[in-house]
Scaffold this active site. Structure first.
Site: not given
Length: 281
Positions: A73, A84
């Site tokens: 990824e 995140d």
């Protein structure tokens, strides 16, 4: 988000129940099937492009691909990374400050796919794709050798343009499902996804954890019941024990923060070392 004309039944949408057919040439699905045939879950590794530099991020991803990661990824740095945790946020903020541009993601895909056998997908918030143009982004990603996009802030209800572009260019659509998703949502997500569904095993932002949520197994089972092409678990994985635990029930195990920490502390070589540990090599 994408405009959807719900009056036109030729448009892909949740409301009219029209989704692209499964991708027959999916490199992601083929790699997951290969791993299953080998009696193991796929190891999926995340790194943001541009941190600590574009060259070093590419070198680190190549280390992942050469040391046991099956699917890579590549994160596209974005100014508002709401999903995140602090480690990845710091990395992406630094990448942007050092001049990361969207063109760098396509260069990274080209170089990593040329240097490794790993399947490469991009993980990106949706605004950068919209700014580039959905069709253009999909075309450039496919031309670079990319296999699909993970879209953490795009839901199938608002993804008509992406559904069409992904089918046009043979890319996989990897949507997210969480432990709070309803049964109805799991069915929609499973129908819209190709390659796999990204199963978010904990509530909250990303980050390595000492233990993995017990709810992950239930979510994977629910996704399979909903018809998901495959279910890969992310958020919280940091060591080999997690990989073994999750790999007993999921199709793939996703590692991000731990690899970014390794890159920060020891450069691309440290990423290679951690990857081998996670892969049990």
């Amino acid at each position: 988000m994408s405009h959807v004309d719900f009056q036109d039944d030729t448009v892909y949408s949740v409301k009219n129940g029209k989704f692209p057919a499964p991708n027959p040439d999916s490199k992601v699905a083929a790699r997951l099937a290969q791993c299953k045939a080998e009696g193991r879950a796929a190891l999926i590794g995340y790194l943001p492009v541009g941190y600590p530099s574009v060259d070093e991020s590419i070198a680190a991803a190549i280390e992942m691909g050469k040391n046991g990661v099956d699917i890579i990824e590549l994160g596209l740095p974005y100014s508002d990374p709401v999903m995140d945790g602090p480690v990845i946020q710091r990395a992406t903020v630094e990448a942007i400050a050092k001049g990361f541009r969207t063109d760098d993601i396509f260069r990274a895909v080209r170089e990593i796919t040329a240097a490794t056998n790993a399947v490469v997908v991009v993980m990106t918030y949706w605004n950068p794709v919209l700014r580039r143009g959905v069709d253009r982004f999909a075309q450039e990603l496919a031309a670079a050798g990319g296999s699909g996009i993970i879209t953490p802030d795009l839901v199938p209800d608002e993804a008509a343009d992406w559904l069409a572009a992904s089918e046009k260019y043979g890319l996989d659509r990897i949507f997210l499902a969480s432990i709070s998703s309803s049964t109805e949502r799991l069915h929609i997500i499973s129908k819209a996804s190709s390659g796999f569904v990204y199963a978010v095993s904990v509530m909250g932002v990303t980050g390595a954890r000492a233990s993995v949520s017990d709810a992950a197994g239930t979510l994977v089972a629910d996704l399979r019941s909903a018809g998901a092409p495959a279910a890969c678990v992310g958020l919280g994985v940091s060591k080999r024990e997690h990989v073994e635990e999750i790999g007993a029930y999921a199709d793939g195990v996703i590692v991000g923060t731990a690899l970014v920490k390794a890159l920060t502390e020891g450069g691309p070589a440290a990423v290679g070392v951690l990857t081998r540990e996670l892969a049990g090599k």
